[in-house]
Scaffold this motif. Structure first.
Motif, PDB file in Angstrom:
ATOM      1  N   ASP A 158       0.811  -1.222   0.000  1.00  0.00           N
ATOM      2  CA  ASP A 158       0.000   0.000   0.000  1.00  0.00           C
ATOM      3  C   ASP A 158       0.843   1.271   0.000  1.00  0.00           C
ATOM      4  O   ASP A 158       0.341   2.344  -0.288  1.00  0.00           O
ATOM      5  N   ASP A 159       2.135   1.157   0.340  1.00  0.00           N
ATOM      6  CA  ASP A 159       3.006   2.330   0.371  1.00  0.00           C
ATOM      7  C   ASP A 159       3.476   2.742  -1.023  1.00  0.00           C
ATOM      8  O   ASP A 159       4.010   3.817  -1.201  1.00  0.00           O
ATOM      9  N   VAL A 160       3.284   1.873  -1.998  1.00  0.00           N
ATOM     10  CA  VAL A 160       3.714   2.161  -3.361  1.00  0.00           C
ATOM     11  C   VAL A 160       2.646   2.999  -4.040  1.00  0.00           C
ATOM     12  O   VAL A 160       1.483   2.593  -4.099  1.00  0.00           O
ATOM     13  N   PRO A 161       2.995   4.195  -4.548  1.00  0.00           N
ATOM     14  CA  PRO A 161       1.979   5.024  -5.205  1.00  0.00           C
ATOM     15  C   PRO A 161       1.464   4.352  -6.468  1.00  0.00           C
ATOM     16  O   PRO A 161       2.209   3.689  -7.177  1.00  0.00           O
ATOM     17  N   GLN A 162       0.165   4.515  -6.721  1.00  0.00           N
ATOM     18  CA  GLN A 162      -0.446   3.951  -7.916  1.00  0.00           C
ATOM     19  C   GLN A 162      -0.348   4.949  -9.058  1.00  0.00           C
ATOM     20  O   GLN A 162      -0.297   6.155  -8.837  1.00  0.00           O
ATOM     21  N   GLU A 163      -0.327   4.432 -10.257  1.00  0.00           N
ATOM     22  CA  GLU A 163      -0.399   5.289 -11.433  1.00  0.00           C
ATOM     23  C   GLU A 163      -1.784   5.917 -11.477  1.00  0.00           C
ATOM     24  O   GLU A 163      -2.777   5.243 -11.198  1.00  0.00           O
ATOM     25  N   ILE A 164      -1.850   7.202 -11.808  1.00  0.00           N
ATOM     26  CA  ILE A 164      -3.168   7.844 -11.848  1.00  0.00           C
ATOM     27  C   ILE A 164      -4.056   7.233 -12.921  1.00  0.00           C
ATOM     28  O   ILE A 164      -5.269   7.247 -12.789  1.00  0.00           O
ATOM     29  N   THR A 165      -3.440   6.655 -13.945  1.00  0.00           N
ATOM     30  CA  THR A 165      -4.252   6.032 -14.984  1.00  0.00           C
ATOM     31  C   THR A 165      -4.997   4.815 -14.457  1.00  0.00           C
ATOM     32  O   THR A 165      -5.962   4.369 -15.065  1.00  0.00           O
ATOM     33  N   SER A 166      -4.595   4.298 -13.294  1.00  0.00           N
ATOM     34  CA  SER A 166      -5.301   3.151 -12.719  1.00  0.00           C
ATOM     35  C   SER A 166      -6.699   3.552 -12.233  1.00  0.00           C
ATOM     36  O   SER A 166      -7.533   2.688 -11.968  1.00  0.00           O
ATOM     37  N   LEU A 167      -6.960   4.852 -12.109  1.00  0.00           N
ATOM     38  CA  LEU A 167      -8.295   5.317 -11.704  1.00  0.00           C
ATOM     39  C   LEU A 167      -9.301   5.218 -12.845  1.00  0.00           C
ATOM     40  O   LEU A 167     -10.501   5.085 -12.612  1.00  0.00           O
ATOM     41  N   VAL A 168      -8.808   5.280 -14.084  1.00  0.00           N
ATOM     42  CA  VAL A 168      -9.692   5.235 -15.251  1.00  0.00           C
ATOM     43  C   VAL A 168     -10.373   3.876 -15.310  1.00  0.00           C
ATOM     44  O   VAL A 168      -9.745   2.835 -15.153  1.00  0.00           O
ATOM     45  N   GLY A 169     -11.683   3.908 -15.487  1.00  0.00           N
ATOM     46  CA  GLY A 169     -12.463   2.685 -15.572  1.00  0.00           C
ATOM     47  C   GLY A 169     -13.098   2.268 -14.256  1.00  0.00           C
ATOM     48  O   GLY A 169     -13.979   1.415 -14.237  1.00  0.00           O
ATOM     49  N   ARG A 170     -12.681   2.878 -13.147  1.00  0.00           N
ATOM     50  CA  ARG A 170     -13.264   2.499 -11.853  1.00  0.00           C
ATOM     51  C   ARG A 170     -14.656   3.113 -11.701  1.00  0.00           C
ATOM     52  O   ARG A 170     -14.922   4.215 -12.148  1.00  0.00           O
ATOM     53  N   GLU A 171     -15.520   2.365 -11.026  1.00  0.00           N
ATOM     54  CA  GLU A 171     -16.856   2.861 -10.744  1.00  0.00           C
ATOM     55  C   GLU A 171     -16.804   3.803  -9.550  1.00  0.00           C
ATOM     56  O   GLU A 171     -15.992   3.625  -8.645  1.00  0.00           O
ATOM     57  N   VAL A 172     -17.693   4.798  -9.571  1.00  0.00           N
ATOM     58  CA  VAL A 172     -17.764   5.800  -8.511  1.00  0.00           C
ATOM     59  C   VAL A 172     -19.116   5.681  -7.825  1.00  0.00           C
ATOM     60  O   VAL A 172     -20.156   5.630  -8.490  1.00  0.00           O
ATOM     61  N   TYR A 173     -19.082   5.619  -6.491  1.00  0.00           N
ATOM     62  CA  TYR A 173     -20.290   5.525  -5.677  1.00  0.00           C
ATOM     63  C   TYR A 173     -20.269   6.626  -4.624  1.00  0.00           C
ATOM     64  O   TYR A 173     -19.198   7.033  -4.177  1.00  0.00           O
ATOM     65  N   SER A 174     -21.459   7.059  -4.207  1.00  0.00           N
ATOM     66  CA  SER A 174     -21.542   7.978  -3.073  1.00  0.00           C
ATOM     67  C   SER A 174     -21.254   7.177  -1.814  1.00  0.00           C
ATOM     68  O   SER A 174     -21.313   5.939  -1.822  1.00  0.00           O
ATOM     69  N   LYS A 175     -20.988   7.881  -0.723  1.00  0.00           N
ATOM     70  CA  LYS A 175     -20.708   7.170   0.528  1.00  0.00           C
ATOM     71  C   LYS A 175     -21.931   6.412   1.033  1.00  0.00           C
ATOM     72  O   LYS A 175     -21.816   5.553   1.892  1.00  0.00           O
ATOM     73  N   ASN A 176     -23.109   6.695   0.459  1.00  0.00           N
ATOM     74  CA  ASN A 176     -24.340   5.975   0.801  1.00  0.00           C
ATOM     75  C   ASN A 176     -24.582   4.789  -0.117  1.00  0.00           C
ATOM     76  O   ASN A 176     -25.631   4.152  -0.035  1.00  0.00           O
ATOM     77  N   GLY A 177     -23.642   4.506  -1.019  1.00  0.00           N
ATOM     78  CA  GLY A 177     -23.763   3.348  -1.891  1.00  0.00           C
ATOM     79  C   GLY A 177     -24.506   3.577  -3.179  1.00  0.00           C
ATOM     80  O   GLY A 177     -24.826   2.628  -3.890  1.00  0.00           O
ATOM     81  N   VAL A 178     -24.785   4.836  -3.540  1.00  0.00           N
ATOM     82  CA  VAL A 178     -25.484   5.147  -4.783  1.00  0.00           C
ATOM     83  C   VAL A 178     -24.459   5.235  -5.919  1.00  0.00           C
ATOM     84  O   VAL A 178     -23.477   5.968  -5.823  1.00  0.00           O
ATOM     85  N   PHE A 179     -24.702   4.477  -7.009  1.00  0.00           N
ATOM     86  CA  PHE A 179     -23.820   4.526  -8.174  1.00  0.00           C
ATOM     87  C   PHE A 179     -23.886   5.916  -8.791  1.00  0.00           C
ATOM     88  O   PHE A 179     -24.973   6.455  -9.020  1.00  0.00           O
ATOM     89  N   VAL A 180     -22.715   6.525  -9.057  1.00  0.00           N
ATOM     90  CA  VAL A 180     -22.644   7.862  -9.637  1.00  0.00           C
ATOM     91  C   VAL A 180     -22.255   7.779 -11.110  1.00  0.00           C
ATOM     92  O   VAL A 180     -22.877   8.395 -11.967  1.00  0.00           O
ATOM     93  N   GLY A 181     -21.209   7.042 -11.424  1.00  0.00           N
ATOM     94  CA  GLY A 181     -20.733   6.908 -12.795  1.00  0.00           C
ATOM     95  C   GLY A 181     -19.425   6.150 -12.826  1.00  0.00           C
ATOM     96  O   GLY A 181     -19.017   5.555 -11.827  1.00  0.00           O
ATOM     97  N   GLN A 182     -18.767   6.205 -13.972  1.00  0.00           N
ATOM     98  CA  GLN A 182     -17.499   5.510 -14.144  1.00  0.00           C
ATOM     99  C   GLN A 182     -16.452   6.513 -14.616  1.00  0.00           C
ATOM    100  O   GLN A 182     -16.736   7.355 -15.471  1.00  0.00           O
ATOM    101  N   VAL A 183     -15.249   6.418 -14.052  1.00  0.00           N
ATOM    102  CA  VAL A 183     -14.175   7.346 -14.405  1.00  0.00           C
ATOM    103  C   VAL A 183     -13.748   7.096 -15.846  1.00  0.00           C
ATOM    104  O   VAL A 183     -13.374   5.988 -16.215  1.00  0.00           O
ATOM    105  N   GLU A 184     -13.828   8.152 -16.658  1.00  0.00           N
ATOM    106  CA  GLU A 184     -13.405   8.084 -18.052  1.00  0.00           C
ATOM    107  C   GLU A 184     -12.074   8.797 -18.251  1.00  0.00           C
ATOM    108  O   GLU A 184     -11.289   8.426 -19.108  1.00  0.00           O
TER     109      GLU A 184
END
Length: 96
Positions: A3-29
């Motif tokens: 977990d100490d190794v930084p991730q590439e920011i491109t690894s965020l692309v394609g991930r699903e985004v949810y609100s903290k209440n569990g509501v689907f918001v969208g997908q990172v493009e």
């Protein structure tokens, strides 16, 4: 994976985004970057939750959420529930 190794920011692309209440918001493009500060400033979302963005992003390909709304990044991205509060009944004031 360490977990100490930084991730590439491109690894965020394609991930699903949810609100903290569990509501689907969208997908990172894509990501919005501040190259001078070398930081991510926003998430460009596509495949939006039509119910959540009805009337606000009708006909849009996507939206950009401020990165400051992000609360956690893992297999999915969790954002503040402010995105849910954007949807208001007609006649109500939008929250500040």
């Amino acid at each position: 994976m360490n977990d100490d190794v930084p991730q590439e920011i491109t690894s965020l692309v394609g991930r699903e985004v949810y609100s903290k209440n569990g509501v689907f918001v969208g997908q990172v493009e894509d990501l919005r970057l501040d190259l001078d500060a070398e930081s991510v400033t926003g998430l460009a979302l596509a495949s939006l939750n039509d119910d959540l963005f009805a009337g606000r992003a009708a006909g849009a390909r996507g939206v950009i959420l401020p990165y400051r709304w992000v609360r956690a990044v893992g297999d999915v991205i969790i954002v503040n529930d402010v995105v849910e509060r954007m949807k208001t009944e007609e006649g109500e004031e939008a929250p500040a």
